[in-house]
Design a protein around this motif. Sequence first.
Motif, PDB file in Angstrom:
ATOM      1  N   LYS A 118      11.381  -0.287  10.018  1.00  0.00           N
ATOM      2  CA  LYS A 118      11.263   0.686  10.947  1.00  0.00           C
ATOM      3  C   LYS A 118       9.841   1.984  10.308  1.00  0.00           C
ATOM      4  CE  LYS A 118      14.629   2.183  13.220  1.00  0.00           C
ATOM      5  NZ  LYS A 118      16.304   2.288  12.807  1.00  0.00           N
ATOM      6  N   LYS A 119      10.031   1.931   8.869  1.00  0.00           N
ATOM      7  CA  LYS A 119       8.845   2.267   8.225  1.00  0.00           C
ATOM      8  C   LYS A 119       7.365   1.465   8.541  1.00  0.00           C
ATOM      9  CE  LYS A 119      11.760   3.276   4.228  1.00  0.00           C
ATOM     10  NZ  LYS A 119      12.548   2.869   2.791  1.00  0.00           N
ATOM     11  N   VAL A 120       7.850   0.635   8.078  1.00  0.00           N
ATOM     12  CA  VAL A 120       6.141  -0.464   8.573  1.00  0.00           C
ATOM     13  C   VAL A 120       5.784   0.369  10.085  1.00  0.00           C
ATOM     14  CG1 VAL A 120       4.772  -2.067   9.124  1.00  0.00           C
ATOM     15  CG2 VAL A 120       6.796  -2.582   7.060  1.00  0.00           C
ATOM     16  N   ASN A 121       6.312  -0.125  11.033  1.00  0.00           N
ATOM     17  CA  ASN A 121       6.207   0.435  11.925  1.00  0.00           C
ATOM     18  C   ASN A 121       5.171   1.954  12.291  1.00  0.00           C
ATOM     19  OD1 ASN A 121       6.587  -1.177  14.707  1.00  0.00           O
ATOM     20  ND2 ASN A 121       7.999   0.519  15.637  1.00  0.00           N
ATOM     21  N   THR A 165       3.533   3.512   9.635  1.00  0.00           N
ATOM     22  CA  THR A 165       2.163   3.564   9.410  1.00  0.00           C
ATOM     23  C   THR A 165       1.893   3.452  10.321  1.00  0.00           C
ATOM     24  OG1 THR A 165       1.941   1.379   8.664  1.00  0.00           O
ATOM     25  CG2 THR A 165       3.408   2.405   6.953  1.00  0.00           C
ATOM     26  N   PRO A 166       0.027   4.280   9.549  1.00  0.00           N
ATOM     27  CA  PRO A 166      -1.104   4.614  10.934  1.00  0.00           C
ATOM     28  C   PRO A 166      -1.611   2.905  11.006  1.00  0.00           C
ATOM     29  CG  PRO A 166      -1.394   5.237   9.132  1.00  0.00           C
ATOM     30  CD  PRO A 166       0.091   4.947   8.569  1.00  0.00           C
ATOM     31  N   GLU A 167      -1.250   1.994   9.920  1.00  0.00           N
ATOM     32  CA  GLU A 167      -2.262   0.554   9.365  1.00  0.00           C
ATOM     33  C   GLU A 167      -1.842   0.284  11.090  1.00  0.00           C
ATOM     34  OE1 GLU A 167      -2.922   1.917   5.462  1.00  0.00           O
ATOM     35  OE2 GLU A 167      -1.181   2.549   6.571  1.00  0.00           O
ATOM     36  N   PHE A 168      -0.212   0.204  10.906  1.00  0.00           N
ATOM     37  CA  PHE A 168       0.256  -0.672  11.825  1.00  0.00           C
ATOM     38  C   PHE A 168      -0.208  -0.761  13.228  1.00  0.00           C
ATOM     39  CE2 PHE A 168       4.173  -3.294  13.916  1.00  0.00           C
ATOM     40  CZ  PHE A 168       3.842  -4.283  12.971  1.00  0.00           C
ATOM     41  N   LYS A 169       0.058   1.170  13.117  1.00  0.00           N
ATOM     42  CA  LYS A 169      -0.014   1.429  15.025  1.00  0.00           C
ATOM     43  C   LYS A 169      -1.596   0.956  15.522  1.00  0.00           C
ATOM     44  CE  LYS A 169       2.840   5.423  14.380  1.00  0.00           C
ATOM     45  NZ  LYS A 169       3.576   7.101  14.573  1.00  0.00           N
ATOM     46  N   GLN A 170      -2.301   1.599  14.886  1.00  0.00           N
ATOM     47  CA  GLN A 170      -3.437   0.745  15.140  1.00  0.00           C
ATOM     48  C   GLN A 170      -3.512  -1.052  15.409  1.00  0.00           C
ATOM     49  OE1 GLN A 170      -6.545   3.409  14.636  1.00  0.00           O
ATOM     50  NE2 GLN A 170      -6.911   1.168  16.151  1.00  0.00           N
ATOM     51  N   TYR A 171      -2.896  -1.686  14.517  1.00  0.00           N
ATOM     52  CA  TYR A 171      -3.276  -3.080  14.403  1.00  0.00           C
ATOM     53  C   TYR A 171      -2.229  -3.181  15.920  1.00  0.00           C
ATOM     54  CZ  TYR A 171      -1.239  -7.857  14.049  1.00  0.00           C
ATOM     55  OH  TYR A 171      -0.684  -9.001  14.385  1.00  0.00           O
ATOM     56  N   LEU A 172      -1.650  -2.223  16.899  1.00  0.00           N
ATOM     57  CA  LEU A 172      -0.543  -3.092  17.489  1.00  0.00           C
ATOM     58  C   LEU A 172      -1.872  -2.669  18.897  1.00  0.00           C
ATOM     59  CD1 LEU A 172       3.053  -1.791  17.372  1.00  0.00           C
ATOM     60  CD2 LEU A 172       1.788  -4.192  17.194  1.00  0.00           C
ATOM     61  N   GLU A 173      -2.452  -1.522  18.589  1.00  0.00           N
ATOM     62  CA  GLU A 173      -3.094  -1.180  19.544  1.00  0.00           C
ATOM     63  C   GLU A 173      -4.186  -1.703  19.996  1.00  0.00           C
ATOM     64  OE1 GLU A 173      -5.592   3.420  19.925  1.00  0.00           O
ATOM     65  OE2 GLU A 173      -3.380   3.279  19.722  1.00  0.00           O
ATOM     66  N   ASN A 174      -5.078  -2.020  18.899  1.00  0.00           N
ATOM     67  CA  ASN A 174      -6.268  -3.156  18.445  1.00  0.00           C
ATOM     68  C   ASN A 174      -6.345  -4.573  19.479  1.00  0.00           C
ATOM     69  OD1 ASN A 174      -7.467  -0.711  17.402  1.00  0.00           O
ATOM     70  ND2 ASN A 174      -7.907  -1.962  15.101  1.00  0.00           N
ATOM     71  N   GLY A 175      -4.779  -4.638  19.072  1.00  0.00           N
ATOM     72  CA  GLY A 175      -4.586  -6.413  19.623  1.00  0.00           C
ATOM     73  C   GLY A 175      -4.031  -6.839  20.576  1.00  0.00           C
ATOM     74  N   ALA A 176      -3.738  -4.930  20.988  1.00  0.00           N
ATOM     75  CA  ALA A 176      -3.015  -5.274  22.794  1.00  0.00           C
ATOM     76  C   ALA A 176      -1.391  -5.510  22.404  1.00  0.00           C
ATOM     77  CB  ALA A 176      -3.940  -5.931  23.409  1.00  0.00           C
ATOM     78  N   LEU A 177      -0.794  -5.303  21.771  1.00  0.00           N
ATOM     79  CA  LEU A 177       0.513  -6.139  21.305  1.00  0.00           C
ATOM     80  C   LEU A 177       1.185  -5.202  21.620  1.00  0.00           C
ATOM     81  CD1 LEU A 177      -0.688  -7.103  18.328  1.00  0.00           C
ATOM     82  CD2 LEU A 177       1.541  -8.394  18.925  1.00  0.00           C
ATOM     83  N   LYS A 178       2.495  -4.141  22.310  1.00  0.00           N
ATOM     84  CA  LYS A 178       2.914  -4.198  23.389  1.00  0.00           C
ATOM     85  C   LYS A 178       3.969  -3.306  21.861  1.00  0.00           C
ATOM     86  CE  LYS A 178       3.684  -4.297  28.131  1.00  0.00           C
ATOM     87  NZ  LYS A 178       4.411  -4.722  29.575  1.00  0.00           N
ATOM     88  N   PRO A 179       4.098  -2.114  21.315  1.00  0.00           N
ATOM     89  CA  PRO A 179       5.276  -1.906  20.625  1.00  0.00           C
ATOM     90  C   PRO A 179       6.744  -1.440  21.629  1.00  0.00           C
ATOM     91  CG  PRO A 179       3.737   0.226  21.170  1.00  0.00           C
ATOM     92  CD  PRO A 179       3.202  -1.108  21.618  1.00  0.00           C
ATOM     93  N   ALA A 180       7.842  -2.290  20.906  1.00  0.00           N
ATOM     94  CA  ALA A 180       8.952  -2.715  21.321  1.00  0.00           C
ATOM     95  C   ALA A 180      10.309  -3.111  20.504  1.00  0.00           C
ATOM     96  CB  ALA A 180       8.974  -4.379  21.446  1.00  0.00           C
ATOM     97  N   LYS A 233       0.416  -1.333  -0.167  1.00  0.00           N
ATOM     98  CA  LYS A 233      -0.072   0.172   0.026  1.00  0.00           C
ATOM     99  C   LYS A 233       0.796   1.659   0.136  1.00  0.00           C
ATOM    100  CE  LYS A 233      -3.817   2.263   2.859  1.00  0.00           C
ATOM    101  NZ  LYS A 233      -4.423   2.890   3.190  1.00  0.00           N
ATOM    102  N   HIS A 234       1.748   1.279   0.968  1.00  0.00           N
ATOM    103  CA  HIS A 234       2.979   2.549   0.813  1.00  0.00           C
ATOM    104  C   HIS A 234       4.141   2.619   0.393  1.00  0.00           C
ATOM    105  CE1 HIS A 234       0.443   4.048   3.990  1.00  0.00           C
ATOM    106  NE2 HIS A 234       0.313   2.576   4.546  1.00  0.00           N
ATOM    107  N   LYS A 235       4.119   1.557  -0.605  1.00  0.00           N
ATOM    108  CA  LYS A 235       5.441   1.025  -1.589  1.00  0.00           C
ATOM    109  C   LYS A 235       6.510   1.285  -1.163  1.00  0.00           C
ATOM    110  CE  LYS A 235       2.426   2.725  -5.908  1.00  0.00           C
ATOM    111  NZ  LYS A 235       1.328   1.929  -4.923  1.00  0.00           N
ATOM    112  N   LEU A 236       6.893   0.020   0.049  1.00  0.00           N
ATOM    113  CA  LEU A 236       7.532   0.904   1.156  1.00  0.00           C
ATOM    114  C   LEU A 236       9.068   0.009   0.742  1.00  0.00           C
ATOM    115  CD1 LEU A 236       5.681   0.805   4.813  1.00  0.00           C
ATOM    116  CD2 LEU A 236       6.820   1.904   3.169  1.00  0.00           C
TER     117      LEU A 236
END
Length: 310
Positions: free
Chosen positions: A261-264, A266-281, A40-43
């Motif tokens: 890092k670029k994936v990390n 993206t708004p989609e990835f941040k949302q995914y971590l939040e929804n799934g209660a994953l700890k950003p690390a 999507k973001h051509k990374l």
Amino acid sequence: LITTPARAWEPTKPIEFVVPAGTGGGADQMARLISGVAEKHKLSPQPVIAINKSGGAGAEGFLYVKEKKGDPHTIIITLSNLFTTPLATGTPFNWRDLTPVARIALDQFILWVHADTPYKTAKEYIAAVKERSGGDQRMKMGGTGSKQEDQIITVQLEQALGVKFTYVPFKGGGEVCVNLVGKHIDSTVNNPIECVQHMKAGAVRPLAVFDGARITDPLWKEVPTVKEALGADIRYQMLRGIFGPPNMSKDAVAWYVSFLKKVNETPEFKQYLENGALKPAFTTGAEYTKWVEQNEKLHKDLMAKGGLIK
């Protein structure tokens, strides 16, 4: 004479993104999300293609990548089966066979029951488990694989609380939660991301989180810690990390670190971590390697205690 500086490495063909677990589980979801976000973001100049190799508790995936010596177009997403699979099965594989790239997140574990059951708290459920700890009447705890994260947590519960479950292994976390929804098992210790949709649909109930603090996201903040709920301080977090094959070049590692890092970000990835209660690390380099070393030791200790080492 004008010399153009040599370009740093970048992928020249599709990247094989190996998932050493079944479809629908946490690792599979994360790999497919990364693949979609990259497109999507051509990374990445080349597609990132997720493939599942779940045989032998993930050994199939690890051994496949171990054979790809120096291949910069293969990466693998790891769970804590990076440690548990060689310890439990004697598979000729160790994380040192691979090239550490980055730790992306740490995944939580929650004790779940079916929403139709009378158990509103972990205390009520564990009291019922205790009553049925003898003989054939034992409560069934479903989990991903044998002698892996879910069974380690189950054994910790048994040892800390003096109860006994019948542990029922499945191929992946998605399948585990579906079996809880279908009432084929009594409880699970699934990752939040694997059960969140079923929770929203009102089919399953979270009773406690295996961590030192509650999950801060509004969706989860009512779920107490295991220590709050049961008095036993049982904590367990699972790696969501990326490795490359043995002898992956420094340039290739640098490209993947920058890509992730670029994936990390993206708004989609941040949302995914939040929804799934994953700890950003997110961490790389020496810090990542040190964490992996410490966690290998931790798993050896936990599995030895639980009698799970081959």
